[in-house]
Write a protein that holds these residues in place. Sequence first.
Motif, PDB file in Angstrom:
ATOM      1  N   SER A  69      42.542  50.453  44.897  1.00 60.44           N
ATOM      2  CA  SER A  69      42.166  49.310  44.055  1.00 60.44           C
ATOM      3  C   SER A  69      43.169  48.170  44.184  1.00 60.44           C
ATOM      4  CB  SER A  69      42.026  49.739  42.593  1.00 60.44           C
ATOM      5  OG  SER A  69      43.253  50.243  42.092  1.00 60.44           O
ATOM      6  N   ASP A  70      44.442  48.508  44.331  1.00 59.44           N
ATOM      7  CA  ASP A  70      45.457  47.465  44.474  1.00 59.44           C
ATOM      8  C   ASP A  70      45.326  46.751  45.817  1.00 59.44           C
ATOM      9  OD1 ASP A  70      46.548  47.959  41.990  1.00 59.44           O
ATOM     10  OD2 ASP A  70      48.066  49.355  42.740  1.00 59.44           O
ATOM     11  N   VAL A  71      45.048  47.514  46.875  1.00 58.78           N
ATOM     12  CA  VAL A  71      44.870  46.914  48.202  1.00 58.78           C
ATOM     13  C   VAL A  71      43.680  45.961  48.186  1.00 58.78           C
ATOM     14  CG1 VAL A  71      44.178  47.398  50.589  1.00 58.78           C
ATOM     15  CG2 VAL A  71      45.997  48.730  49.527  1.00 58.78           C
ATOM     16  N   ILE A  72      42.583  46.398  47.580  1.00 58.67           N
ATOM     17  CA  ILE A  72      41.388  45.546  47.514  1.00 58.67           C
ATOM     18  C   ILE A  72      41.656  44.305  46.661  1.00 58.67           C
ATOM     19  CG2 ILE A  72      39.043  45.427  46.599  1.00 58.67           C
ATOM     20  CD1 ILE A  72      38.620  48.273  47.596  1.00 58.67           C
ATOM     21  N   LYS A  73      42.395  44.485  45.577  1.00 61.28           N
ATOM     22  CA  LYS A  73      42.747  43.333  44.732  1.00 61.28           C
ATOM     23  C   LYS A  73      43.557  42.323  45.522  1.00 61.28           C
ATOM     24  CE  LYS A  73      45.023  42.107  40.367  1.00 61.28           C
ATOM     25  NZ  LYS A  73      45.758  42.636  39.180  1.00 61.28           N
ATOM     26  N   THR A  74      44.517  42.809  46.301  1.00 60.59           N
ATOM     27  CA  THR A  74      45.322  41.919  47.137  1.00 60.59           C
ATOM     28  C   THR A  74      44.448  41.227  48.169  1.00 60.59           C
ATOM     29  OG1 THR A  74      47.325  43.254  46.858  1.00 60.59           O
ATOM     30  CG2 THR A  74      47.240  41.807  48.785  1.00 60.59           C
ATOM     31  N   ALA A  75      43.577  41.994  48.806  1.00 56.00           N
ATOM     32  CA  ALA A  75      42.694  41.418  49.827  1.00 56.00           C
ATOM     33  C   ALA A  75      41.856  40.284  49.242  1.00 56.00           C
ATOM     34  CB  ALA A  75      41.800  42.506  50.414  1.00 56.00           C
ATOM     35  N   LYS A  76      41.313  40.508  48.048  1.00 53.20           N
ATOM     36  CA  LYS A  76      40.460  39.501  47.416  1.00 53.20           C
ATOM     37  C   LYS A  76      41.247  38.284  46.931  1.00 53.20           C
ATOM     38  CE  LYS A  76      36.610  42.427  45.931  1.00 53.20           C
ATOM     39  NZ  LYS A  76      35.832  42.928  44.767  1.00 53.20           N
ATOM     40  N   SER A  77      42.540  38.468  46.712  1.00 53.95           N
ATOM     41  CA  SER A  77      43.350  37.343  46.216  1.00 53.95           C
ATOM     42  C   SER A  77      43.482  36.239  47.263  1.00 53.95           C
ATOM     43  CB  SER A  77      44.742  37.834  45.795  1.00 53.95           C
ATOM     44  OG  SER A  77      45.537  38.175  46.914  1.00 53.95           O
ATOM     45  N   TYR A  78      43.146  36.541  48.506  1.00 52.77           N
ATOM     46  CA  TYR A  78      43.241  35.547  49.568  1.00 52.77           C
ATOM     47  C   TYR A  78      41.875  34.985  49.964  1.00 52.77           C
ATOM     48  CZ  TYR A  78      47.992  37.253  49.893  1.00 52.77           C
ATOM     49  OH  TYR A  78      49.279  37.604  49.591  1.00 52.77           O
ATOM     50  N   MET A  79      40.875  35.210  49.118  1.00 53.59           N
ATOM     51  CA  MET A  79      39.539  34.666  49.376  1.00 53.59           C
ATOM     52  C   MET A  79      39.630  33.157  49.609  1.00 53.59           C
ATOM     53  SD  MET A  79      36.835  36.816  49.219  1.00 53.59           S
ATOM     54  CE  MET A  79      35.459  35.984  48.427  1.00 53.59           C
ATOM     55  N   GLY A  80      38.971  32.699  50.650  1.00 56.21           N
ATOM     56  CA  GLY A  80      38.970  31.282  50.960  1.00 56.21           C
ATOM     57  C   GLY A  80      40.107  30.824  51.845  1.00 56.21           C
ATOM     58  N   GLY A 140      45.387  39.893  61.708  1.00 53.84           N
ATOM     59  CA  GLY A 140      46.567  39.435  60.987  1.00 53.84           C
ATOM     60  C   GLY A 140      46.386  39.561  59.484  1.00 53.84           C
ATOM     61  N   TYR A 141      45.164  39.312  59.025  1.00 51.26           N
ATOM     62  CA  TYR A 141      44.826  39.457  57.607  1.00 51.26           C
ATOM     63  C   TYR A 141      44.990  40.902  57.162  1.00 51.26           C
ATOM     64  CZ  TYR A 141      41.622  39.748  53.556  1.00 51.26           C
ATOM     65  OH  TYR A 141      41.049  40.002  52.335  1.00 51.26           O
ATOM     66  N   LEU A 142      44.424  41.841  57.903  1.00 49.04           N
ATOM     67  CA  LEU A 142      44.541  43.253  57.536  1.00 49.04           C
ATOM     68  C   LEU A 142      45.996  43.695  57.533  1.00 49.04           C
ATOM     69  CD1 LEU A 142      41.480  43.279  57.756  1.00 49.04           C
ATOM     70  CD2 LEU A 142      41.648  45.445  58.997  1.00 49.04           C
ATOM     71  N   GLN A 143      46.727  43.312  58.561  1.00 49.32           N
ATOM     72  CA  GLN A 143      48.122  43.728  58.637  1.00 49.32           C
ATOM     73  C   GLN A 143      48.913  43.208  57.438  1.00 49.32           C
ATOM     74  OE1 GLN A 143      50.972  41.913  61.377  1.00 49.32           O
ATOM     75  NE2 GLN A 143      51.424  43.947  62.182  1.00 49.32           N
ATOM     76  N   TYR A 144      48.676  41.951  57.078  1.00 50.06           N
ATOM     77  CA  TYR A 144      49.407  41.346  55.970  1.00 50.06           C
ATOM     78  C   TYR A 144      49.089  42.044  54.648  1.00 50.06           C
ATOM     79  CZ  TYR A 144      51.511  37.735  53.054  1.00 50.06           C
ATOM     80  OH  TYR A 144      52.297  37.073  52.157  1.00 50.06           O
ATOM     81  N   VAL A 145      47.810  42.293  54.395  1.00 50.72           N
ATOM     82  CA  VAL A 145      47.392  42.935  53.141  1.00 50.72           C
ATOM     83  C   VAL A 145      48.001  44.323  53.004  1.00 50.72           C
ATOM     84  CG1 VAL A 145      45.424  43.937  51.922  1.00 50.72           C
ATOM     85  CG2 VAL A 145      45.269  41.624  52.858  1.00 50.72           C
ATOM     86  N   PHE A 146      47.930  45.118  54.048  1.00 52.94           N
ATOM     87  CA  PHE A 146      48.462  46.482  53.958  1.00 52.94           C
ATOM     88  C   PHE A 146      49.986  46.480  53.879  1.00 52.94           C
ATOM     89  CE2 PHE A 146      44.194  47.586  55.226  1.00 52.94           C
ATOM     90  CZ  PHE A 146      43.978  48.765  54.527  1.00 52.94           C
TER      91      PHE A 146
END
Length: 243
Positions: free
Chosen positions: A124-135, A152-158
């Motif tokens: 849930s935290d990973v998904i929350k972080t991923a969604k925080s960069y929407m747009g 690059g997006y996936l690497q940064y989020v994880f």
Amino acid sequence: MKRRLFLCTGLALMLTANTAFASPTLREGSQGHEVRVLQQALQTAGYKIKNADGVFGKDTERAVAEFQRDNKLKITGIVNNATWRALKNIPAKPSRDVDKNTTAEKKFPPAPNGKPILPVNKVSDVIKTAKSYMGTPYVFGGATPKGFDCSGYLQYVFQKHGIAIPRTTDEQYKLGLRTKNTKDLVPGDLVFFETYEKGASHCGIYLGKGEFIHASTSKGVRVDTLSNDYWKPRFLGGKHIVK
């Protein structure tokens, strides 16, 4: 000075209808997302293009010819398979995870291939972080909140959650346990697509209910569905990484 290009292998490029896994041939007059990605790539590499507007004009043709010259390709100004391969084979730019209060790069042990790496209590935290960069806009070779490409997006989020995954899509595809059946995916798993050539070339994080979040070339970080007319036929498979 020789220019260097930092390439994400996750470019979402359109396949032609009758040439499976062939890179799209682009030339003066071509238009669309593939042209925009090409223009961003050339700009990142230091080749002058006034606007990355998705329209293949004279300045794009000139930049392509310069890239071909610098990489010892036949100089045509036309982007063919050989030119795409040259773009793809140039090393990807490593990403940095930078806190607001420090410029130090955080280092974590690399995630092992072929096994789950994401604790279920972190999903849930990973998904929350991923969604925080929407747009966040798509930037060719981007791996920071100023702009991301897909891997690059996936690497940064994880990395924000202490999990160091590889920089490129093809290497990320080695993570986890492969599943072709979307019903076997759980939120937090990775999804991969076969776009401009055979093999994994675009990626995202599965959110559940047939949705995934990714850095798209056209609209940046966004949520799409696996049943989307574009993504469904290009779905390569998921990688189960949740443990």
